[in-house]
Enzyme design. Structure first.
Site, PDB file in Angstrom:
ATOM      1  N   THR A  45       0.749  -1.183  -0.244  1.00 24.62           N
ATOM      2  CA  THR A  45       0.132  -0.232   0.381  1.00 24.62           C
ATOM      3  C   THR A  45       0.778   1.135  -0.469  1.00 24.62           C
ATOM      4  OG1 THR A  45      -0.492  -0.298   2.205  1.00 24.62           O
ATOM      5  CG2 THR A  45      -1.768  -1.365   1.365  1.00 24.62           C
TER       6      THR A  45
ATOM      7  N   ALA B 273      -6.386   3.306  10.152  1.00 17.80           N
ATOM      8  CA  ALA B 273      -7.152   2.361   9.931  1.00 17.80           C
ATOM      9  C   ALA B 273      -7.551   1.994   8.648  1.00 17.80           C
ATOM     10  CB  ALA B 273      -8.096   1.845  10.950  1.00 17.80           C
ATOM     11  N   ALA B 274      -6.799   2.615   7.608  1.00 17.58           N
ATOM     12  CA  ALA B 274      -7.071   2.994   6.125  1.00 17.58           C
ATOM     13  C   ALA B 274      -6.316   1.600   5.967  1.00 17.58           C
ATOM     14  CB  ALA B 274      -6.717   3.509   5.458  1.00 17.58           C
ATOM     15  N   GLY B 275      -5.176   0.905   5.886  1.00 17.95           N
ATOM     16  CA  GLY B 275      -4.851  -0.020   5.790  1.00 17.95           C
ATOM     17  C   GLY B 275      -5.543  -1.479   6.005  1.00 17.95           C
ATOM     18  N   ASP B 276      -6.574  -1.053   7.393  1.00 19.74           N
ATOM     19  CA  ASP B 276      -7.282  -1.592   8.318  1.00 19.74           C
ATOM     20  C   ASP B 276      -7.857  -2.747   7.497  1.00 19.74           C
ATOM     21  OD1 ASP B 276      -5.013  -2.368  10.247  1.00 19.74           O
ATOM     22  OD2 ASP B 276      -6.132  -1.035  11.502  1.00 19.74           O
TER      23      ASP B 276
HETATM   24  O1  RIB Z   1      -4.046   0.367  12.399  1.00 18.58           O
HETATM   25  C1  RIB Z   1      -4.878   1.604  12.990  1.00 18.58           C
HETATM   26  C2  RIB Z   1      -4.935   0.896  14.300  1.00 18.58           C
HETATM   27  O2  RIB Z   1      -3.711   1.406  15.111  1.00 18.58           O
HETATM   28  C3  RIB Z   1      -5.590   2.549  15.378  1.00 18.58           C
HETATM   29  O3  RIB Z   1      -7.168   1.921  15.214  1.00 18.58           O
HETATM   30  C4  RIB Z   1      -4.844   2.103  16.586  1.00 18.58           C
HETATM   31  O4  RIB Z   1      -5.557   1.243  17.664  1.00 18.58           O
HETATM   32  C5  RIB Z   1      -3.573   1.605  16.227  1.00 18.58           C
HETATM   33  O5  RIB Z   1      -3.265  -0.144  16.596  1.00 18.58           O
END
Ligand code: RIB
Length: 309
Positions: free
Chosen positions: A223, A252-255
């Site tokens: 990414t 959290a876009a990567g999540d």
């Molecule tokens: O990827 C974002 C996350 O990184 C956040 O929600 C924070 O808790 C950390 O884990």
């Protein structure tokens, strides 16, 4: 019918301060607002997988405290199965301190709490979870030996293994685990941690992705923030430009990206389709504030994809 995916990882309560710019070391910056939201890379990814339509099981730990109650509630509201989420009476829930600037960029410090005690035993207790599981998604916010054990178990049960190597590991990822990973989803800094190659442009991105492939991975999806993502497999390399959106918070876009990729791969989609879907999910996550509140639904991702020429 929904595909089944397993997410092993962290859950945090995020404390988010917004400011015009991120503070330099030793600097104090006056912020504009504060928010609390459920987060943690593992939990965010589990919530996203569920909103994107997968039957999602989460393995991890939260404390027996108020934050643990709130995190558990957030999983349940998103439809994530929490039968194997442990409540740890001895430590507090994980907490993340997050700064977000006016361009949506962030800095994060995590105090792991219960996440630091997610153990091999927790994975063993959850052994029924692998039945019919199509994919495992893991990150590095829990102890690395636990990550390795989960990868081994998923692989042994024929599930796809997707590793989001975030945050950059402090320890070396053991050579013998590389061959068990189907897809890596690092960002620029994380791939540098794994390969030693600094990513500054598309050329160096391709070099780093190929170096990770050479270690035994079957595919790497790197990414690149506003530059989209780069897919590298042993057969081809393809750049996917980012969707143009109004970014307010990239947290959290990567999540969202890793979860969306996992769901589509678990559904049997070709990897190029899965990367396009993941790019859209990551873009939508940037348009909303907070980690779990910004994880997109399937409808949102499909609408963005349809709106493209
Ligand atoms: O990827 C974002 C996350 O990184 C956040 O929600 C924070 O808790 C950390 O884990």
């Amino acid at each position: 019918m929904s595909v089944k995916v397993v997410v092993v990882g962290s859950a945090n309560m995020d404390m988010v301060a917004f400011a015009p710019k991120l503070p330099a070391p030793g600097e104090t910056v006056l912020g504009t607002k504060f928010e609390m939201a459920c987060g943690g890379k593992g939990a965010n990814q589990a919530v996203a997988c569920s909103r994107l339509g997968a039957e999602t099981w989460f393995i991890g730990r939260v404390g027996k405290d108020t934050f643990g109650d709130i995190l558990l509630q957030s999983f349940q509201e998103a439809g994530v199965k929490t039968d194997f989420l442990q409540r740890d009476p001895e430590v507090s829930s994980g907490v993340a301190l997050i700064f977000v600037d006016e361009t949506g960029q962030n800095e994060i410090v995590v105090a792991p709490g219960a996440n630091g005690r997610v153990s091999r035993k927790d994975i063993e207790v959850a052994s029924p979870v692998w039945e019919n599981a199509k994919a495992l998604l893991v990150q590095f916010e829990i102890p690395l030996p636990t990550v390795g054990y989960a990868i081994g178990e998923a692989s042994r049960h024929g599930a796809l293994v997707i590793v989001n190597p975030a945050p950059s590991p402090k320890e070396t990822f053991p050579e013998e685990w590389f061959g068990l990973v189907d897809v890596w989803t690092p960002n620029e800094r994380e791939i540098e941690g794994l390969t030693g190659i600094q990513v500054t442009d598309l050329e160096s991105a391709e070099k780093a992705a190929k170096a990770l492939l050479d270690k035994g991975a079957k595919a790497v999806v790197l990414t690149l923030g506003a530059n989209g993502s780069l897919l590298a497999t042993p057969d081809f390399v393809r750049h996917f430009p980012a969707f143009k959106v109004q970014a307010v918070d990239a947290t959290a876009a990567g999540d969202a990206f890793a979860a969306a990729l996992t769901v589509r791969l678990a559904e049997g989609a070709p990897i190029e389709d899965a990367v396009l879907f993941a790019n859209a999910a990551g873009a939508i996550a940037c348009t909303k504030v907070g980690a779990q509140p910004s994880m997109p639904t399937r409808n949102e991702v499909e609408s963005l994809l349809k709106s493209q020429p």
